[in-house]
Enzyme design. Structure first.
Site, PDB file in Angstrom:
ATOM      1  N   CYS A 142      42.151  13.908  81.821  1.00 41.41           N
ATOM      2  CA  CYS A 142      41.972  13.102  80.610  1.00 41.41           C
ATOM      3  C   CYS A 142      41.665  13.967  79.383  1.00 41.41           C
ATOM      4  O   CYS A 142      42.497  14.756  78.983  1.00 41.41           O
ATOM      5  CB  CYS A 142      40.930  12.009  80.838  1.00 41.41           C
ATOM      6  SG  CYS A 142      41.118  10.680  79.614  1.00 41.41           S
ATOM      7  N   LYS A 163      42.514   1.049  72.018  1.00 48.27           N
ATOM      8  CA  LYS A 163      42.187   1.749  73.260  1.00 48.27           C
ATOM      9  C   LYS A 163      43.123   1.338  74.387  1.00 48.27           C
ATOM     10  O   LYS A 163      43.442   0.155  74.537  1.00 48.27           O
ATOM     11  CB  LYS A 163      40.732   1.428  73.648  1.00 48.27           C
ATOM     12  CG  LYS A 163      40.288   2.138  74.909  1.00 48.27           C
ATOM     13  CD  LYS A 163      38.807   1.903  75.223  1.00 48.27           C
ATOM     14  CE  LYS A 163      38.422   2.624  76.501  1.00 48.27           C
ATOM     15  NZ  LYS A 163      37.052   2.385  76.897  1.00 48.27           N
ATOM     16  N   SER A 192      42.008   5.244  80.525  1.00 45.31           N
ATOM     17  CA  SER A 192      40.904   4.765  79.701  1.00 45.31           C
ATOM     18  C   SER A 192      40.716   5.757  78.574  1.00 45.31           C
ATOM     19  O   SER A 192      40.016   6.746  78.726  1.00 45.31           O
ATOM     20  CB  SER A 192      39.635   4.671  80.549  1.00 45.31           C
ATOM     21  OG  SER A 192      38.546   4.326  79.727  1.00 45.31           O
ATOM     22  N   HIS A 235      43.036   8.605  84.868  1.00 42.26           N
ATOM     23  CA  HIS A 235      41.822   8.809  85.667  1.00 42.26           C
ATOM     24  C   HIS A 235      42.052   8.358  87.100  1.00 42.26           C
ATOM     25  O   HIS A 235      41.431   7.406  87.573  1.00 42.26           O
ATOM     26  CB  HIS A 235      40.669   7.990  85.081  1.00 42.26           C
ATOM     27  CG  HIS A 235      40.009   8.636  83.912  1.00 42.26           C
ATOM     28  ND1 HIS A 235      39.236   9.768  84.026  1.00 42.26           N
ATOM     29  CD2 HIS A 235      39.999   8.308  82.601  1.00 42.26           C
ATOM     30  CE1 HIS A 235      38.764  10.109  82.835  1.00 42.26           C
ATOM     31  NE2 HIS A 235      39.214   9.242  81.948  1.00 42.26           N
ATOM     32  N   GLU A 237      40.915   9.525  89.638  1.00 37.93           N
ATOM     33  CA  GLU A 237      39.686   9.676  90.438  1.00 37.93           C
ATOM     34  C   GLU A 237      38.733   8.492  90.264  1.00 37.93           C
ATOM     35  O   GLU A 237      37.752   8.375  91.008  1.00 37.93           O
ATOM     36  CB  GLU A 237      38.964  10.978  90.047  1.00 37.93           C
ATOM     37  CG  GLU A 237      38.118  10.950  88.776  1.00 37.93           C
ATOM     38  CD  GLU A 237      38.907  10.902  87.466  1.00 37.93           C
ATOM     39  OE1 GLU A 237      40.153  10.926  87.515  1.00 37.93           O
ATOM     40  OE2 GLU A 237      38.283  10.807  86.384  1.00 37.93           O
ATOM     41  N   ARG A 249      30.017  -2.438  79.367  1.00 31.65           N
ATOM     42  CA  ARG A 249      29.204  -1.612  78.452  1.00 31.65           C
ATOM     43  C   ARG A 249      29.623  -1.869  77.000  1.00 31.65           C
ATOM     44  O   ARG A 249      28.797  -2.118  76.134  1.00 31.65           O
ATOM     45  CB  ARG A 249      29.417  -0.127  78.799  1.00 31.65           C
ATOM     46  CG  ARG A 249      28.779   0.857  77.838  1.00 31.65           C
ATOM     47  CD  ARG A 249      29.431   2.241  77.946  1.00 31.65           C
ATOM     48  NE  ARG A 249      30.784   2.234  77.427  1.00 31.65           N
ATOM     49  CZ  ARG A 249      31.716   3.141  77.712  1.00 31.65           C
ATOM     50  NH1 ARG A 249      31.463   4.126  78.529  1.00 31.65           N
ATOM     51  NH2 ARG A 249      32.922   3.056  77.183  1.00 31.65           N
TER      52      ARG A 249
END
Ligand SMILES: CC(=O)SCCNC(=O)CCNC(=O)[C@H](O)C(C)(C)COP(=O)(O)OP(=O)(O)OC[C@H]1O[C@@H](n2cnc3c(N)ncnc32)[C@H](O)[C@@H]1OP(=O)(O)O
Ligand SMILES: N[C@@H](CCO)C(=O)O
Length: 305
Positions: A142, A163, A192, A235, A237, A249
């Site tokens: 990333c 985003k 992300s 991502h 992982e 969040r």
């Protein structure tokens, strides 16, 4: 497996519960093979979570791996306890005289800063320069991938209009390349991020090859033709709930985020997300460790060029 880390690393207990650390030390020693030395430069604020995610994907091979956890020296992390850092982390200075089979450079939530504004930029570029002669293959994730593409190849970072967050469909461009061997023609992977690495800059650089991309969110896997540098712009992982945590969040912060795309069953954030990328993730990291690290690295590490 097994992965060798300090015995009391909390990630180890978590992964043992998942039945990941399956080989004991006696068996490992009796195998009489040289463990691979892999460093993780962990730039993520939630370092313990990232440790679990990366050790999980690295453990899905029969190879033995010695893990070295690295933090920056020029920027002191604030979201990980000092005792954890003191106990389990080293800095580049501590290891710069060694040679490594592999290195992972993680993402970091610093996308909106110019690279040069990031407090540890100079240290990071020194490390990236060093990887060229001291590490067999380096895997960037990333923001770490955007930073590597910029430092090594001048690929610009572009701020996106909104985003990118969700699970996107990708296609493999050339299934004969070993890094994506075993991948399906199309597969899902999380992204992300608020920025992208310029697709034009990547494509005009003849040393770079795009191995997997998405019509919706662009490039996912890019590497140098010699496999010495791997750049993964998503991502793979991430855990099942990582995007959920980020979404909730940002909701709590009043940022009014969009729901992660193609993530919650019925697009309902109350529903438990389905894990749809783990097999691809395991395949990618196993391929990296096998073909680009284990099969390539010299038995005598001092011979790395
Ligand atoms: C694009 C990608 O690579 S995605 C990967 C990044 N994603 C994530 O980290 C997801 C998880 N992170 C989070 O949820 C949030 O960052 C939180 C909750 C941990 C912290 O958020 P906030 O309190 O709003 O941000 P805060 O201002 O404390 O900075 C967060 C991180 O940004 C980085 N950072 C901020 N300013 C700087 C700076 N000047 N130089 C270098 N790093 C910086 C640091 O990594 C910092 O965490 P750390 O001090 O523990 O290393
Ligand atoms: N994955 C990141 C993107 C911001 O860098 C987050 O949402 O925390």
């Amino acid at each position: 497996m097994p992965i060798k880390t300090q015995n009391n690393l909390p990630a180890k207990a978590i992964l043992e519960n998942e039945n990941i650390f399956v080989m004991d030390e006696d068996r490992a020693i009796s195998q009489n093979i040289r463990p691979l030395k892999i460093a993780i430069l962990n730039l993520m604020p939630l370092k313990e979570e990232t440790e679990v995610q990366l050790l999980r994907v690295l453990s899905n091979t029969p190879l033995q791996i010695d893990i070295i956890l690295l933090q920056t020296a020029s920027y002191q992390p604030t979201h990980t306890s000092q005792s954890h850092l003191n106990m389990f982390y080293q800095t580049f200075d501590d290891i710069k005289d060694q040679k490594l089979d592999g290195m992972i450079i993680t993402g970091a939530p610093v996308e909106f800063m110019d690279f040069e504004q990031v407090e540890y930029w100079e240290e990071l570029t020194n490390i990236m320069e060093w990887t060229k002669t001291n590490v067999t293959s380096t895997f960037h994730i990333c923001w770490g991938a955007q930073a590597g593409l910029y430092y090594h190849f001048g690929v610009r970072k572009i701020i996106l209009p909104k985003k990118v967050s969700g699970i996107y469909r990708h296609r493999v461009n050339n299934r004969k390349v070993q890094l994506v061997r075993g991948f399906d023609d199309v597969f899902l992977a999380p992204h992300s991020r608020n920025t992208e690495s310029s697709p034009e800059d990547i494509r005009t650089h003849e040393e770079l090859v795009v191995l997997a991309e998405s019509d919706e969110v662009g490039d996912l896997i890019v590497m140098t033709k010699d496999g010495k540098q791997i750049f993964v712009l998503g991502h793979l992982e991430y855990d099942r709930l990582t995007l959920d945590t980020e979404y909730k969040r940002d909701m709590a912060k009043g940022l009014n985020p969009e729901k992660p795309y193609n993530y919650y069953p019925d697009d309902n954030p109350d529903n438990r997300p389905l894990l749809t990328w783990r097999a691809t993730s395991d395949c990618l990291y196993s391929n990296w460790l096998n073909y680009y690290v284990y099969q390539t690295t010299p038995y005598d590490l001092t011979k790395i060029r």
